[in-house]
Design a protein around this motif. Structure first.
Motif, PDB file in Angstrom:
ATOM      1  N   ASN A 135       0.820  -1.202   0.000  1.00  0.00           N
ATOM      2  CA  ASN A 135       0.000   0.000   0.000  1.00  0.00           C
ATOM      3  C   ASN A 135       0.861   1.261   0.000  1.00  0.00           C
ATOM      4  N   ALA A 136       1.962   1.216   0.732  1.00  0.00           N
ATOM      5  CA  ALA A 136       2.861   2.373   0.768  1.00  0.00           C
ATOM      6  C   ALA A 136       3.449   2.649  -0.611  1.00  0.00           C
ATOM      7  N   GLN A 137       3.728   1.598  -1.371  1.00  0.00           N
ATOM      8  CA  GLN A 137       4.257   1.799  -2.719  1.00  0.00           C
ATOM      9  C   GLN A 137       3.209   2.434  -3.627  1.00  0.00           C
ATOM     10  N   PHE A 138       1.954   2.007  -3.497  1.00  0.00           N
ATOM     11  CA  PHE A 138       0.892   2.632  -4.284  1.00  0.00           C
ATOM     12  C   PHE A 138       0.763   4.114  -3.937  1.00  0.00           C
ATOM     13  N   GLU A 139       0.855   4.433  -2.662  1.00  0.00           N
ATOM     14  CA  GLU A 139       0.781   5.837  -2.260  1.00  0.00           C
ATOM     15  C   GLU A 139       1.970   6.614  -2.807  1.00  0.00           C
ATOM     16  N   HIS A 140       3.134   5.975  -2.816  1.00  0.00           N
ATOM     17  CA  HIS A 140       4.325   6.626  -3.367  1.00  0.00           C
ATOM     18  C   HIS A 140       4.135   6.908  -4.860  1.00  0.00           C
ATOM     19  N   ILE A 141       3.606   5.935  -5.599  1.00  0.00           N
ATOM     20  CA  ILE A 141       3.371   6.119  -7.044  1.00  0.00           C
ATOM     21  C   ILE A 141       2.364   7.240  -7.278  1.00  0.00           C
ATOM     22  N   ASN A 142       1.300   7.275  -6.475  1.00  0.00           N
ATOM     23  CA  ASN A 142       0.294   8.320  -6.644  1.00  0.00           C
ATOM     24  C   ASN A 142       0.888   9.700  -6.393  1.00  0.00           C
ATOM     25  N   ARG A 143       1.706   9.826  -5.341  1.00  0.00           N
ATOM     26  CA  ARG A 143       2.316  11.135  -5.055  1.00  0.00           C
ATOM     27  C   ARG A 143       3.237  11.573  -6.186  1.00  0.00           C
ATOM     28  N   ARG A 144       4.083  10.654  -6.665  1.00  0.00           N
ATOM     29  CA  ARG A 144       5.000  10.995  -7.745  1.00  0.00           C
ATOM     30  C   ARG A 144       4.246  11.373  -9.010  1.00  0.00           C
ATOM     31  N   SER A 145       3.204  10.600  -9.316  1.00  0.00           N
ATOM     32  CA  SER A 145       2.433  10.869 -10.536  1.00  0.00           C
ATOM     33  C   SER A 145       1.737  12.221 -10.464  1.00  0.00           C
ATOM     34  N   PRO A 191      15.887  13.012 -17.914  1.00  0.00           N
ATOM     35  CA  PRO A 191      15.862  11.968 -16.879  1.00  0.00           C
ATOM     36  C   PRO A 191      14.602  11.107 -17.025  1.00  0.00           C
ATOM     37  N   ILE A 192      14.753   9.816 -16.807  1.00  0.00           N
ATOM     38  CA  ILE A 192      13.627   8.889 -16.889  1.00  0.00           C
ATOM     39  C   ILE A 192      13.467   8.215 -15.532  1.00  0.00           C
ATOM     40  N   ALA A 193      12.378   8.533 -14.837  1.00  0.00           N
ATOM     41  CA  ALA A 193      12.086   7.940 -13.533  1.00  0.00           C
ATOM     42  C   ALA A 193      11.164   6.739 -13.736  1.00  0.00           C
ATOM     43  N   VAL A 194      11.369   5.721 -12.923  1.00  0.00           N
ATOM     44  CA  VAL A 194      10.557   4.503 -13.017  1.00  0.00           C
ATOM     45  C   VAL A 194      10.018   4.156 -11.639  1.00  0.00           C
ATOM     46  N   CYS A 195       8.729   3.840 -11.593  1.00  0.00           N
ATOM     47  CA  CYS A 195       8.098   3.333 -10.378  1.00  0.00           C
ATOM     48  C   CYS A 195       7.395   2.026 -10.733  1.00  0.00           C
TER      49      CYS A 195
END
Length: 407
Positions: free
Chosen positions: A165-175, A308-312
């Motif tokens: 769940n923390a990773q999903f929240e991290h992806i949402n914040r970055r996006s 730069p290319i960021a990946v999540c």
């Protein structure tokens, strides 16, 4: 003449005040009034057995032919009549449950452990156990026990990472941050490989009645046409898609080439002032977080674009939440349902024609390059990457910078 609804309503009003014989004679009189097909219609309206309604008709007819009305016959008292099988045989319920659920309620080595549990098979097995019952009785008993036909339900996900769940929240914040800054955020993945040729495709389409499109009986690969490997790029901010249809292997090089083609076709113009490209991808496959070639090819793309290319990566076991699955691939599948994918050009045309009422548009082209499997990336090549891993799960979240930039 009464309708079926009227008969049903009248029956509901009077059934509680009539005894057994009076109910069947009332039903018989209604059937006689309706004429041909009356018994079937009263059966549908009341749920009474046709044999019971027919008996009521015969009793009324017999009474009409007698010169003198005979005395009223005895009415069976409440609870009379033949006993139910489960009352005659108290062990029937447990025996049936042991066959239906052998692993939890009965013998794990039950003969029906590995066979289809049809009513016929269940009744046959019960008879061998000494319980003389028909399949109709089995059906009634199963319903009384709360059983019904059930399909498998995908609910068990197995073990999952504690930081999912923390990773999903991290992806949402970055996006959200990238979109707010006007940078592109794309979701990428490989769609299911498709056989190219006159093969059955799931779904139905409108055609003249009795004239379905004819396809091959067996799904043996056509060696000349082979398979199609659609790799998709979904632009989250623009609600648009790009699909490269490959004819070779689904490798990391093919995946990055698809992203490159999307950028050249529309991304560069749409995001002319972008400062970074963010990619969200599954954990496995050609764009998996453990795939060295994926990172190496992205480094080449970052150098080429000067960006730069960021990946999540999505957490393991969560690929169905990848946005490209339900915002692009699902609509492609609906658009070509029931249509044989007879050629690569047909596939390209069907993908390109995919639209939604929310404005989704899709571009598609053929990638006829050859991509070799098993390509190895050495430790020295990995050491040359300009990669910066995030403090939170750096194996899932990282950025590849152009080699000319200092980290």
């Amino acid at each position: 003449m009464k309708t079926e609804a009227q008969i049903r309503r009248q029956y509901e009003q009077i059934k509680g005040t009539l005894h057994e014989r009076a109910r069947r004679e009332w039903a018989g009189s209604e059937a006689m009034a309706l004429g041909r097909g009356g018994i079937a219609e009263v059966h549908r309206a009341t749920g009474m057995a046709p044999s019971t309604i027919g008996k009521g008709v015969r009793e009324l007819c017999a009474r009409e032919t007698e010169a003198v009305v005979s005395p009223v016959q005895r009415v069976r008292r409440s609870g009379g009549g033949r006993k139910k099988k489960v009352d005659q045989n108290p062990q029937l319920l447990s025996a049936l449950e042991s066959l239906v659920e052998p692993a939890t309620r009965g013998d794990p080595e039950s003969p029906l452990r590995w066979t289809v549990k049809s009513l016929r098979r269940l009744s046959e097995e019960l008879r061998q156990m000494g319980h003389e019952v028909s399949r109709n009785v089995v059906s009634r008993v199963l319903r009384s026990l709360g059983y019904s036909l059930q399909a498998n339900s995908k609910q068990l996900e197995g073990s999952h990472h504690p930081d999912r769940n923390a990773q999903f929240e991290h992806i949402n914040r970055r996006s959200a941050q990238q979109l707010a800054e006007g940078n592109p955020v794309i979701s990428v993945d490989t769609k299911k490989k498709e056989l190219v040729g006159s093969f059955k495709n799931a779904g139905r389409e409108v055609r003249p009645k009795g004239s379905p499109e004819q396809v091959q009986v067996h799904d043996f690969i056509d060696r000349e046409r082979g398979k199609a490997n659609p790799y998709g790029v979904y632009d989250i901010g623009d609600n648009s898609g790009w699909v490269s249809v490959g004819i070779s292997s689904d490798t990391a090089a093919f995946a990055v080439e698809s992203i490159r083609r999307w950028w050249k076709a529309s991304g560069a113009e749409r995001y002319a002032t972008a400062s970074e490209l963010l990619i969200t991808a599954d954990c496995g496959g050609s764009n998996g977080y453990r795939t060295r070639l994926w990172k190496y090819e992205l480094q080449q793309l970052a150098d080429e674009l000067g960006l730069p290319i960021a990946v999540c990566h999505l957490p393991p076991g969560t690929s169905k939440w990848n946005k490209i699955e339900h915002r692009l691939f699902s609509f492609i599948s609906m658009n070509w349902r029931g249509k044989p994918l007879v050629s690569h050009q047909t596939i390209i045309n069907l993908i390109s024609a995919t639209r939604t009422h929310k404005g989704l548009t899709v571009q598609c082209e053929l990638d006829d390059n050859e991509y070799d499997k098993g390509r190895k990336i050495t430790d020295a090549q990995m050491a040359s990457l300009s990669i910066k891993r995030d403090s939170f799960h750096g194996e899932w979240n990282y950025t590849l910078y152009p080699s000319s930039q200092t980290l």
